[in-house]
Motif scaffolding. Structure first.
Motif, mmCIF file in Angstrom:
data_model
loop_
_atom_site.group_PDB
_atom_site.id
_atom_site.type_symbol
_atom_site.label_atom_id
_atom_site.label_comp_id
_atom_site.label_asym_id
_atom_site.label_seq_id
_atom_site.Cartn_x
_atom_site.Cartn_y
_atom_site.Cartn_z
ATOM 1 N N SER A 78 -0.985 7.075 1.117
ATOM 2 C CA SER A 78 -2.304 7.667 0.938
ATOM 3 C C SER A 78 -3.421 6.667 1.194
ATOM 4 N N SER A 79 -3.115 5.363 1.225
ATOM 5 C CA SER A 79 -4.154 4.369 1.460
ATOM 6 C C SER A 79 -4.301 4.015 2.938
ATOM 7 N N ILE A 80 -3.494 4.605 3.803
ATOM 8 C CA ILE A 80 -3.580 4.335 5.236
ATOM 9 C C ILE A 80 -4.734 5.139 5.822
ATOM 10 N N ARG A 81 -5.645 4.437 6.494
ATOM 11 C CA ARG A 81 -6.773 5.106 7.146
ATOM 12 C C ARG A 81 -6.362 5.495 8.552
ATOM 13 N N GLY A 123 0.818 -1.210 0.000
ATOM 14 C CA GLY A 123 0.000 0.000 0.000
ATOM 15 C C GLY A 123 0.848 1.255 0.000
ATOM 16 N N THR A 124 0.224 2.315 -0.348
ATOM 17 C CA THR A 124 0.907 3.601 -0.301
ATOM 18 C C THR A 124 0.471 4.341 0.940
#
Length: 72
Positions: free
Chosen positions: A5-8, A2-3
């Motif tokens: 920006s995909s971390i919630r 994942g990048t």
């Protein structure tokens, strides 16, 4: 992989003064997980004295938060 920006992210609730059950529910509601719970002092009604991730900070969803609980 994942990048970034995909971390919630989620805000860590303030757990001080809550019972272990209340703290666990607050963590679940925020998308976090209860980690290790250490107890100090004599047995009895316990409240959260410290938490491993500072209250009101931002953490990735799924982060484990450890608690130190003691008698109120």
């Amino acid at each position: 992989m994942g990048t970034l920006s995909s971390i919630r992210l989620t805000r860590v609730p303030n757990l001080a003064g809550k019972t272990p059950a209340e703290a666990s529910a607050a963590l679940r509601a925020a998308g976090l997980e209860l980690g290790v719970v250490r107890e100090i002092g004599p047995a009895g009604a316990m409240i959260v004295l410290e938490q491993s991730t500072l209250a009101l900070t931002v953490a990735p969803v799924g982060t484990r938060v450890n608690l130190l609980v003691g008698r109120c």
